[in-house]
Design a protein around this motif. Structure first.
Motif, PDB file in Angstrom:
ATOM      1  N   THR A  28    -116.088 -45.414  73.847  1.00  0.00           N
ATOM      2  CA  THR A  28    -117.327 -45.440  73.063  1.00  0.00           C
ATOM      3  C   THR A  28    -117.194 -44.506  71.861  1.00  0.00           C
ATOM      4  O   THR A  28    -117.602 -44.846  70.741  1.00  0.00           O
ATOM      5  CB  THR A  28    -118.514 -45.002  73.961  1.00  0.00           C
ATOM      6  OG1 THR A  28    -118.536 -45.856  75.114  1.00  0.00           O
ATOM      7  CG2 THR A  28    -119.835 -45.080  73.230  1.00  0.00           C
TER       8      THR A  28
ATOM      9  N   GLN B 184    -110.175 -52.259  75.784  1.00  0.00           N
ATOM     10  CA  GLN B 184    -111.615 -52.289  75.487  1.00  0.00           C
ATOM     11  C   GLN B 184    -111.953 -52.273  73.994  1.00  0.00           C
ATOM     12  O   GLN B 184    -113.013 -52.722  73.593  1.00  0.00           O
ATOM     13  CB  GLN B 184    -112.296 -51.071  76.134  1.00  0.00           C
ATOM     14  CG  GLN B 184    -112.129 -50.970  77.633  1.00  0.00           C
ATOM     15  CD  GLN B 184    -113.245 -51.671  78.382  1.00  0.00           C
ATOM     16  OE1 GLN B 184    -113.602 -52.783  78.045  1.00  0.00           O
ATOM     17  NE2 GLN B 184    -113.774 -51.027  79.375  1.00  0.00           N
TER      18      GLN B 184
ATOM     19  N   LYS C  96    -112.404 -55.699  72.501  1.00  0.00           N
ATOM     20  CA  LYS C  96    -113.640 -56.289  73.034  1.00  0.00           C
ATOM     21  C   LYS C  96    -114.858 -55.649  72.372  1.00  0.00           C
ATOM     22  O   LYS C  96    -115.822 -56.331  72.022  1.00  0.00           O
ATOM     23  CB  LYS C  96    -113.719 -56.090  74.543  1.00  0.00           C
ATOM     24  CG  LYS C  96    -112.661 -56.880  75.310  1.00  0.00           C
ATOM     25  CD  LYS C  96    -112.686 -56.508  76.799  1.00  0.00           C
ATOM     26  CE  LYS C  96    -111.385 -56.955  77.459  1.00  0.00           C
ATOM     27  NZ  LYS C  96    -111.065 -56.190  78.650  1.00  0.00           N
TER      28      LYS C  96
ATOM     29  N   GLU D 244    -125.107 -51.259  75.438  1.00  0.00           N
ATOM     30  CA  GLU D 244    -125.407 -52.646  75.040  1.00  0.00           C
ATOM     31  C   GLU D 244    -124.602 -53.094  73.831  1.00  0.00           C
ATOM     32  O   GLU D 244    -124.229 -54.264  73.720  1.00  0.00           O
ATOM     33  CB  GLU D 244    -126.912 -52.790  74.756  1.00  0.00           C
ATOM     34  CG  GLU D 244    -127.733 -52.778  76.034  1.00  0.00           C
ATOM     35  CD  GLU D 244    -129.225 -52.865  75.777  1.00  0.00           C
ATOM     36  OE1 GLU D 244    -129.962 -52.877  76.771  1.00  0.00           O
ATOM     37  OE2 GLU D 244    -129.653 -52.899  74.606  1.00  0.00           O
TER      38      GLU D 244
ATOM     39  N   PHE E 188    -121.636 -52.647  73.168  1.00  0.00           N
ATOM     40  CA  PHE E 188    -120.344 -53.166  73.624  1.00  0.00           C
ATOM     41  C   PHE E 188    -120.445 -54.667  73.911  1.00  0.00           C
ATOM     42  O   PHE E 188    -119.592 -55.456  73.487  1.00  0.00           O
ATOM     43  CB  PHE E 188    -119.892 -52.406  74.882  1.00  0.00           C
ATOM     44  CG  PHE E 188    -118.537 -52.819  75.369  1.00  0.00           C
ATOM     45  CD1 PHE E 188    -117.395 -52.162  74.935  1.00  0.00           C
ATOM     46  CD2 PHE E 188    -118.398 -53.869  76.268  1.00  0.00           C
ATOM     47  CE1 PHE E 188    -116.136 -52.560  75.379  1.00  0.00           C
ATOM     48  CE2 PHE E 188    -117.150 -54.269  76.717  1.00  0.00           C
ATOM     49  CZ  PHE E 188    -116.021 -53.612  76.269  1.00  0.00           C
ATOM     50  N   GLY E 189    -121.511 -55.056  74.614  1.00  0.00           N
ATOM     51  CA  GLY E 189    -121.698 -56.470  74.963  1.00  0.00           C
ATOM     52  C   GLY E 189    -121.875 -57.358  73.740  1.00  0.00           C
ATOM     53  O   GLY E 189    -121.527 -58.540  73.751  1.00  0.00           O
ATOM     54  N   TRP E 190    -122.426 -56.791  72.685  1.00  0.00           N
ATOM     55  CA  TRP E 190    -122.664 -57.557  71.448  1.00  0.00           C
ATOM     56  C   TRP E 190    -121.472 -57.483  70.497  1.00  0.00           C
ATOM     57  O   TRP E 190    -121.531 -58.023  69.397  1.00  0.00           O
ATOM     58  CB  TRP E 190    -123.923 -57.038  70.751  1.00  0.00           C
ATOM     59  CG  TRP E 190    -125.185 -57.406  71.480  1.00  0.00           C
ATOM     60  CD1 TRP E 190    -125.911 -56.595  72.312  1.00  0.00           C
ATOM     61  CD2 TRP E 190    -125.863 -58.658  71.471  1.00  0.00           C
ATOM     62  NE1 TRP E 190    -126.996 -57.268  72.807  1.00  0.00           N
ATOM     63  CE2 TRP E 190    -126.993 -58.538  72.305  1.00  0.00           C
ATOM     64  CE3 TRP E 190    -125.616 -59.887  70.824  1.00  0.00           C
ATOM     65  CZ2 TRP E 190    -127.875 -59.596  72.522  1.00  0.00           C
ATOM     66  CZ3 TRP E 190    -126.506 -60.932  71.043  1.00  0.00           C
ATOM     67  CH2 TRP E 190    -127.607 -60.782  71.884  1.00  0.00           C
ATOM     68  N   LYS E 191    -120.422 -56.759  70.923  1.00  0.00           N
ATOM     69  CA  LYS E 191    -119.201 -56.609  70.106  1.00  0.00           C
ATOM     70  C   LYS E 191    -119.488 -55.943  68.769  1.00  0.00           C
ATOM     71  O   LYS E 191    -118.946 -56.315  67.731  1.00  0.00           O
ATOM     72  CB  LYS E 191    -118.514 -57.959  69.887  1.00  0.00           C
ATOM     73  CG  LYS E 191    -118.187 -58.696  71.175  1.00  0.00           C
ATOM     74  CD  LYS E 191    -117.465 -59.988  70.891  1.00  0.00           C
ATOM     75  CE  LYS E 191    -117.342 -60.870  72.126  1.00  0.00           C
ATOM     76  NZ  LYS E 191    -116.626 -60.249  73.225  1.00  0.00           N
TER      77      LYS E 191
ATOM     78  N   HIS F 272    -125.339 -52.280  65.709  1.00  0.00           N
ATOM     79  CA  HIS F 272    -126.238 -52.789  66.750  1.00  0.00           C
ATOM     80  C   HIS F 272    -127.620 -52.146  66.699  1.00  0.00           C
ATOM     81  O   HIS F 272    -128.639 -52.826  66.822  1.00  0.00           O
ATOM     82  CB  HIS F 272    -125.597 -52.539  68.120  1.00  0.00           C
ATOM     83  CG  HIS F 272    -126.437 -52.976  69.259  1.00  0.00           C
ATOM     84  ND1 HIS F 272    -126.748 -54.299  69.484  1.00  0.00           N
ATOM     85  CD2 HIS F 272    -127.074 -52.262  70.238  1.00  0.00           C
ATOM     86  CE1 HIS F 272    -127.522 -54.395  70.556  1.00  0.00           C
ATOM     87  NE2 HIS F 272    -127.736 -53.174  71.010  1.00  0.00           N
TER      88      HIS F 272
END
Ligand SMILES: Nc1ncnc2c1ncn2[C@@H]1O[C@H](COP(=O)(O)OP(=O)(O)OP(=O)(O)O)[C@@H](O)[C@H]1O
Ligand SMILES: [Mg+2]
Length: 266
Positions: free
Chosen positions: A17, A43, A46, A215, A217-220, A226
């Protein structure tokens, strides 16, 4: 090119992160940044929605040059991705007798003039690639999660950095970054105070717990894409300030110190 290793032997403390958001934060301010994923989990690709091939493994095995494996991630931000094949590179490097710890430094040399910063996302643990990350770095930025288990491993990591520094004289443990800062957790203030006592001016402003960081991360996306108004964006923006300035300005004072319960002995 200044090489910053985001490293800590303990897992799950916010290394990736931090590496991703610090990289994008520096890139957004006009610095030319190369983010290097040095973890089999892969990661970083991703997190930024970038192709996961080719990878660092190809370079470390001598099958490609670093320039051949760089992928553009954002304006001013390039990525060298990794995946599970990195385990193979780690075994090959470990067998090199004298200079195994320099494989990554050699790999990065051709791009030294192309970037202002190389940010290395280290894997947890101490395998040959993790040693190489420290072997090629100028600075270590060490995320430390504010929980007793993570704190307990900090001094083992400090000793590990010192051992590698005997071979890489440039290496300095420059920044300690408290992560998962949560004032609802008892002893948070106490843990911060103990870190401050030991690391003084090397302490960065803590990164607070913020669901937007998970979150994103999930949205790239990076946190700046974000949720630019979030606490996560504010905290990582502050970290970018501190890295740009080359020093730490730990602004947020700990609150709610509790009784002394945690041993943080060197
Ligand atoms: N400040 C934060 N607030 C909330 N969630 C966070 C925060 N920082 C990281 N996370 C989440 O915690 C998890 C672990 O973070 P991350 O992957 O960055 O740790 P890591 O040190 O790279 O782990 P590993 O050692 O496995 O590589 C991830 O799901 C991430 O989205
Ligand atoms: Mg990681």
């Amino acid at each position: 090119m200044r090489i910053i290793a985001v490293a800590m032997t303990k897992g799950g403390v916010g290394k990736t992160t931090t590496a991703v958001n610090l990289s994008h934060g520096l890139a957004r301010r006009g610095h030319r940044v190369l983010l290097v994923d040095a973890d089999t989990q892969g990661q970083c690709a991703k997190a930024l929605g970038v192709a996961a091939e080719p990878t660092l493994t190809d370079v470390l095995l001598g099958e490609a040059t670093i320039l051949e494996v760089v992928n553009r991630a954002r304006e001013n931000l390039d990525l060298v991705a990794s995946d599970h094949h990195l385990t193979k590179a780690s075994l090959v490097i470990a067998r090199r007798e004298y200079d195994g710890h320099l494989a990554l430094a050699e790999a990065l040399a051709p791009v030294a003039d192309r970037y202002d910063f190389a940010i290395m996302d280290a894997a947890p643990g101490v395998d040959a690639v993790a040693v190489n990350v420290l072997g090629c770095a100028d600075d270590v930025l060490a995320p430390v999660a504010l929980n007793p288990a993570a704190l307990a491993g900090v001094f083992e990591f400090v000793r590990h950095v010192e051992r590698v520094a005997r071979h890489n004289r440039r290496l300095a443990l420059r920044w300690i970054l408290p992560t998962f800062h949560d004032l609802r957790v008892r002893q948070t203030g106490e843990m911060l105070e103990q870190l401050r006592t030991h690391f003084g001016g090397r302490m960065c402003t803590p990164i607070r717990v913020n669901i937007d960081l998970a979150e994103a991360f999930g949205w790239k996306r990076s946190i700046f894409e974000h949720a630019p108004q979030s606490r996560g964006a504010e905290d990582y923006g502050q970290l970018v300030n501190e890295v740009q300035a080359g020093s730490c300005v730990a602004q947020r004072e700990p609150e709610g110190s509790a009784e002394r319960e945690f041993a943080l002995e060197p």
